[in-house]
Design a protein around this motif. Structure first.
Motif, PDB file in Angstrom:
ATOM      1  N   VAL A 256       0.907  -1.345   0.085  1.00 18.52           N
ATOM      2  CA  VAL A 256       0.063  -0.023  -0.060  1.00 18.52           C
ATOM      3  C   VAL A 256       0.911   1.173  -0.054  1.00 18.52           C
ATOM      4  O   VAL A 256       0.691   2.417  -0.883  1.00 18.52           O
ATOM      5  N   ILE A 257       1.859   1.428   0.881  1.00 16.17           N
ATOM      6  CA  ILE A 257       2.778   2.424   1.076  1.00 16.17           C
ATOM      7  C   ILE A 257       3.341   2.711  -0.344  1.00 16.17           C
ATOM      8  O   ILE A 257       3.627   3.852  -0.934  1.00 16.17           O
ATOM      9  N   GLU A 258       3.992   1.571  -1.222  1.00 18.50           N
ATOM     10  CA  GLU A 258       4.606   1.808  -2.639  1.00 18.50           C
ATOM     11  C   GLU A 258       3.715   2.360  -3.525  1.00 18.50           C
ATOM     12  O   GLU A 258       4.128   3.167  -4.302  1.00 18.50           O
ATOM     13  N   ALA A 259       2.416   1.928  -3.309  1.00 21.62           N
ATOM     14  CA  ALA A 259       1.385   2.398  -4.275  1.00 21.62           C
ATOM     15  C   ALA A 259       1.194   3.800  -4.074  1.00 21.62           C
ATOM     16  O   ALA A 259       0.838   4.542  -5.066  1.00 21.62           O
ATOM     17  N   LYS A 382      12.580 -11.278 -10.960  1.00 17.67           N
ATOM     18  CA  LYS A 382      13.294 -10.140 -11.528  1.00 17.67           C
ATOM     19  C   LYS A 382      13.923  -9.406 -10.501  1.00 17.67           C
ATOM     20  O   LYS A 382      13.753  -9.779  -9.225  1.00 17.67           O
ATOM     21  N   LYS A 383      15.080  -8.875 -10.839  1.00 22.92           N
ATOM     22  CA  LYS A 383      15.991  -8.264  -9.806  1.00 22.92           C
ATOM     23  C   LYS A 383      15.461  -6.840  -9.592  1.00 22.92           C
ATOM     24  O   LYS A 383      15.220  -6.117 -10.191  1.00 22.92           O
ATOM     25  N   VAL A 384      15.122  -6.679  -8.193  1.00 23.79           N
ATOM     26  CA  VAL A 384      14.542  -5.559  -7.724  1.00 23.79           C
ATOM     27  C   VAL A 384      15.736  -4.764  -6.789  1.00 23.79           C
ATOM     28  O   VAL A 384      16.103  -5.509  -5.794  1.00 23.79           O
ATOM     29  N   GLU A 385      16.089  -3.515  -7.041  1.00 23.94           N
ATOM     30  CA  GLU A 385      16.639  -2.916  -6.091  1.00 23.94           C
ATOM     31  C   GLU A 385      16.024  -2.051  -4.753  1.00 23.94           C
ATOM     32  O   GLU A 385      14.863  -1.424  -5.022  1.00 23.94           O
ATOM     33  N   VAL A 386      16.189  -2.677  -3.848  1.00 26.15           N
ATOM     34  CA  VAL A 386      15.277  -2.265  -2.729  1.00 26.15           C
ATOM     35  C   VAL A 386      15.819  -0.994  -1.852  1.00 26.15           C
ATOM     36  O   VAL A 386      14.960  -0.117  -1.301  1.00 26.15           O
ATOM     37  N   VAL A 387      17.061  -1.230  -1.605  1.00 22.62           N
ATOM     38  CA  VAL A 387      17.773  -0.039  -0.946  1.00 22.62           C
ATOM     39  C   VAL A 387      19.063   0.119  -2.042  1.00 22.62           C
ATOM     40  O   VAL A 387      19.489  -0.528  -2.655  1.00 22.62           O
ATOM     41  N   GLY A 389      22.246   0.027  -3.419  1.00 20.88           N
ATOM     42  CA  GLY A 389      23.302  -0.910  -3.543  1.00 20.88           C
ATOM     43  C   GLY A 389      22.869  -2.356  -3.009  1.00 20.88           C
ATOM     44  O   GLY A 389      23.713  -3.183  -3.143  1.00 20.88           O
ATOM     45  N   ARG A 390      21.727  -2.429  -3.081  1.00 16.75           N
ATOM     46  CA  ARG A 390      21.102  -3.619  -2.452  1.00 16.75           C
ATOM     47  C   ARG A 390      20.122  -4.302  -3.281  1.00 16.75           C
ATOM     48  O   ARG A 390      19.035  -3.593  -3.685  1.00 16.75           O
ATOM     49  N   VAL A 391      20.212  -5.426  -3.870  1.00 18.47           N
ATOM     50  CA  VAL A 391      19.176  -5.874  -4.914  1.00 18.47           C
ATOM     51  C   VAL A 391      18.750  -7.280  -4.537  1.00 18.47           C
ATOM     52  O   VAL A 391      19.607  -8.099  -3.981  1.00 18.47           O
ATOM     53  N   GLU A 392      17.542  -7.550  -4.524  1.00 23.29           N
ATOM     54  CA  GLU A 392      16.833  -8.768  -4.335  1.00 23.29           C
ATOM     55  C   GLU A 392      16.038  -9.366  -5.470  1.00 23.29           C
ATOM     56  O   GLU A 392      15.846  -8.596  -6.499  1.00 23.29           O
ATOM     57  N   GLU A 393      15.968 -10.750  -5.321  1.00 29.53           N
ATOM     58  CA  GLU A 393      14.964 -11.157  -6.303  1.00 29.53           C
ATOM     59  C   GLU A 393      13.922 -11.639  -5.960  1.00 29.53           C
ATOM     60  O   GLU A 393      13.430 -12.258  -4.953  1.00 29.53           O
ATOM     61  N   HIS A 394      13.048 -11.033  -6.949  1.00 30.84           N
ATOM     62  CA  HIS A 394      11.566 -11.035  -6.402  1.00 30.84           C
ATOM     63  C   HIS A 394      10.827 -11.793  -7.453  1.00 30.84           C
ATOM     64  O   HIS A 394      11.262 -12.026  -8.824  1.00 30.84           O
ATOM     65  N   ARG A 395       9.620 -12.259  -7.066  1.00 27.79           N
ATOM     66  CA  ARG A 395       8.463 -12.817  -8.079  1.00 27.79           C
ATOM     67  C   ARG A 395       7.505 -12.023  -8.528  1.00 27.79           C
ATOM     68  O   ARG A 395       7.046 -11.240  -7.711  1.00 27.79           O
ATOM     69  N   LEU A 396       7.291 -12.115  -9.735  1.00 26.13           N
ATOM     70  CA  LEU A 396       6.307 -11.258 -10.267  1.00 26.13           C
ATOM     71  C   LEU A 396       5.274 -12.166 -11.006  1.00 26.13           C
ATOM     72  O   LEU A 396       5.494 -13.423 -11.335  1.00 26.13           O
ATOM     73  N   GLY A 397       4.079 -11.506 -10.634  1.00 25.28           N
ATOM     74  CA  GLY A 397       2.733 -11.967 -11.412  1.00 25.28           C
ATOM     75  C   GLY A 397       2.435 -11.183 -12.237  1.00 25.28           C
ATOM     76  O   GLY A 397       1.850  -9.961 -11.928  1.00 25.28           O
ATOM     77  N   VAL A 398       1.767 -11.909 -13.500  1.00 26.22           N
ATOM     78  CA  VAL A 398       1.384 -11.025 -14.392  1.00 26.22           C
ATOM     79  C   VAL A 398       0.036 -11.774 -15.094  1.00 26.22           C
ATOM     80  O   VAL A 398       0.007 -12.982 -15.546  1.00 26.22           O
ATOM     81  N   LEU A 399      -1.085 -11.006 -15.231  1.00 24.18           N
ATOM     82  CA  LEU A 399      -2.113 -11.574 -15.911  1.00 24.18           C
ATOM     83  C   LEU A 399      -2.064 -11.226 -17.430  1.00 24.18           C
ATOM     84  O   LEU A 399      -2.321  -9.838 -17.768  1.00 24.18           O
ATOM     85  N   ARG A 400      -1.815 -12.199 -18.295  1.00 32.13           N
ATOM     86  CA  ARG A 400      -1.710 -11.854 -19.599  1.00 32.13           C
ATOM     87  C   ARG A 400      -2.309 -12.872 -20.535  1.00 32.13           C
ATOM     88  O   ARG A 400      -2.488 -13.927 -20.286  1.00 32.13           O
ATOM     89  N   LEU A 401      -2.848 -12.218 -21.730  1.00 29.36           N
ATOM     90  CA  LEU A 401      -3.890 -13.050 -22.633  1.00 29.36           C
ATOM     91  C   LEU A 401      -2.903 -13.814 -23.558  1.00 29.36           C
ATOM     92  O   LEU A 401      -1.899 -12.876 -24.224  1.00 29.36           O
ATOM     93  N   PRO A 402      -3.011 -14.826 -24.112  1.00 25.39           N
ATOM     94  CA  PRO A 402      -3.663 -15.911 -23.623  1.00 25.39           C
ATOM     95  C   PRO A 402      -3.589 -16.323 -22.438  1.00 25.39           C
ATOM     96  O   PRO A 402      -2.174 -16.293 -21.892  1.00 25.39           O
ATOM     97  N   LEU A 403      -4.388 -16.873 -21.404  1.00 22.18           N
ATOM     98  CA  LEU A 403      -4.170 -17.342 -20.051  1.00 22.18           C
ATOM     99  C   LEU A 403      -3.400 -18.641 -20.314  1.00 22.18           C
ATOM    100  O   LEU A 403      -3.848 -19.472 -21.060  1.00 22.18           O
ATOM    101  N   PRO A 404      -2.464 -18.929 -19.465  1.00 24.34           N
ATOM    102  CA  PRO A 404      -2.006 -20.287 -19.351  1.00 24.34           C
ATOM    103  C   PRO A 404      -2.853 -21.263 -18.921  1.00 24.34           C
ATOM    104  O   PRO A 404      -4.030 -21.087 -18.172  1.00 24.34           O
ATOM    105  N   ALA A 405      -2.684 -22.560 -19.230  1.00 26.49           N
ATOM    106  CA  ALA A 405      -3.546 -23.778 -18.566  1.00 26.49           C
ATOM    107  C   ALA A 405      -3.586 -23.696 -16.993  1.00 26.49           C
ATOM    108  O   ALA A 405      -2.715 -23.362 -16.501  1.00 26.49           O
ATOM    109  N   PRO A 406      -4.911 -23.849 -16.689  1.00 29.34           N
ATOM    110  CA  PRO A 406      -5.071 -23.713 -14.929  1.00 29.34           C
ATOM    111  C   PRO A 406      -4.152 -24.888 -14.560  1.00 29.34           C
ATOM    112  O   PRO A 406      -4.179 -26.054 -14.698  1.00 29.34           O
ATOM    113  N   GLN A 407      -3.585 -24.622 -13.257  1.00 29.50           N
ATOM    114  CA  GLN A 407      -2.728 -25.539 -12.334  1.00 29.50           C
ATOM    115  C   GLN A 407      -3.476 -25.521 -10.939  1.00 29.50           C
ATOM    116  O   GLN A 407      -3.425 -24.472 -10.211  1.00 29.50           O
ATOM    117  N   ALA A 408      -3.533 -26.778 -10.628  1.00 29.36           N
ATOM    118  CA  ALA A 408      -4.228 -26.828  -9.293  1.00 29.36           C
ATOM    119  C   ALA A 408      -3.099 -26.803  -8.129  1.00 29.36           C
ATOM    120  O   ALA A 408      -1.841 -27.130  -8.724  1.00 29.36           O
TER     121      ALA A 408
END
Length: 419
Positions: A256-259, A382-387, A389-408
């Motif tokens: 929320v703060i970042e947004a 994706k590599k994200v710079e948090v502060v 000189g410091r970089v973290e590896e983050h997971r990104l989620g994207v809603l893009r068409l066409p949709l991939p097959a559903p996974q349980a």
């Protein structure tokens, strides 16, 4: 002729007679005996000498040429007057002139009709009864009003459960007869792949735009969206100083703060983002609880319609210690997580940082990826710079068409293999 003069009689209380000369008084429930001298009496005593309540139990049996009689001083047939009154038997000694008085018990003798067939059936029936059935019989005969009421309630519930089971069994037979086993197995396989839909809003996989895959109206109704105008005003008009204060006080989650730092300059879009962010922040705070003990769980600042939505859609109603409570179960937490991700997608142009939301929601990385894939998001790194000189590896989620097959979710797949 001189008359015989007897000495004056005197009372002499002797207490209880000897065991072999037990003093009893009898009355017959069906009339008076014409020839009492022809009666044969037998006294039986309890063999349990350790239990003080059973030690005094006695059964008196009497026989005539026509009938047999039985009476006892305990149980249903016992006379109440034995506990309320005292009975005595007096024996006059003519020689000494003393009236020896002994304690006695009164027995109510009832005729005993022997029927071998009935006795054998009753014995077999009693042997076939379970411990629970015997206890229920005791409650019916000797139980308190509260115990009898509880027994009737349990029996009514049992009857209702049996009726429900019969109805379910009959319905299952009809479905199997109508659709056939092959079609049912096919439906079950399809349902397995849709388990995650239990906590996901409707997914419109045929949509031509990302915003129509999970429609915003399925997340917030127009009335609920309207109710968010007042509470979200602080977000809509937030300043840089206020954002710094939020960071210092840790009053809102990191997403929320970042947004808030990058709200749109467009008035209409900014208003929409502020309302969604306020509701997203509320959902995360609500998810952190386990049991909701009062109707206004998050305070009076939450609009009534939003509070009702939280209780109705994101809690389970449970009964505990005589009261109803709203419980946030694991499945409800998964449902809240899915709605948080979808709100974030609508706020951030359908691309979100799953790692930031994972930390806000206090989830493992594996679990949030499971939910994201069940929502048919494409997950990447994706590599994200948090502060500086410091970089973290983050997971990104994207809603893009066409949709991939559903996974349980993997945990559900493993559970299905076990069962």
């Amino acid at each position: 002729m001189t008359a015989e003069v007897l000495p004056s009689a005197r009372w002499l209380y002797c207490g209880e007679p000897e065991e072999s000369q037990r003093a009893v008084l009898v009355q017959f429930s069906n009339g008076k005996l014409l020839n009492p001298g022809n009666m044969r009496f037998t006294m039986y005593k309890s063999s349990d000498s350790t239990n003080p309540r059973k030690r005094g139990h006695r059964i008196l049996a009497a026989e005539t040429e026509r009938l047999s009689y039985v009476g006892n001083n305990f149980g249903i047939g016992a006379l109440k007057c034995n506990t309320l009154c005292r009975h005595f038997v007096g024996v006059l000694n003519k020689t000494s002139g003393q009236m020896e008085v002994y304690d006695a018990e009164l027995f109510n003798m009832q005729p005993l009709f022997s029927d071998e067939s009935i006795e054998s059936e009753s014995s077999l029936e009693n042997q076939a009864k379970t411990f629970r059935e015997k206890m229920d019989s005791c409650i019916e005969a000797f139980g308190t009003t509260k115990q009898k009421r509880a027994l009737n309630s349990r029996r009514m519930n049992s009857v209702g459960s049996e009726s429900l089971n019969r109805a379910v069994a009959k319905a299952a037979e009809e479905i199997i007869h109508t659709k056939g086993v092959t079609a049912l197995l096919s439906d079950a396989a399809h349902d397995d792949s849709q388990d995650d839909s239990l906590y996901l809003p409707p997914c419109h996989a045929e949509a031509s735009k990302p915003e129509d895959v999970y429609k915003f109206a399925d997340l917030l109704t127009p009335a609920e969206y309207e109710a968010l105008e007042g509470p979200s005003e602080a977000f809509r008009n937030v300043t840089s100083e206020e954002i710094l204060k939020m960071i210092e006080e840790n009053s809102h989650c990191a997403f929320v703060i970042e947004a808030l730092k990058s709200l749109s300059a467009d008035k209409e879009l900014r208003d929409r983002q502020a309302r969604c962010l306020w509701f997203l922040d509320t959902l995360i705070k609500f998810r952190a609880q386990k049991v909701i003990k009062r109707k206004s769980a998050l305070g009076s600042e939450v609009p009534h319609i939003i509070n009702t939505k939280l209780l109705k859609h994101f809690t389970c109603l449970t009964y505990n210690n005589g009261s109803l409570r709203n419980l946030i179960s694991d499945s409800m937490k998964a449902k809240i997580t899915a709605h948080v991700l979808l709100l974030a997608l609508h706020i951030n142009n359908f691309e979100i940082d799953l790692t930031v939301l994972q930390r806000d929601l206090k989830l493992s990385e594996k679990r949030i990826i499971e939910i994201a894939k069940a929502m048919r998001l494409r997950v990447s790194k994706k590599k994200v710079e948090v502060v500086a000189g410091r970089v973290e590896e983050h997971r990104l989620g994207v809603l893009r068409l066409p949709l991939p097959a559903p996974q349980a979710a993997e945990r559900q797949a493993k559970r299905r293999k076990i069962t």
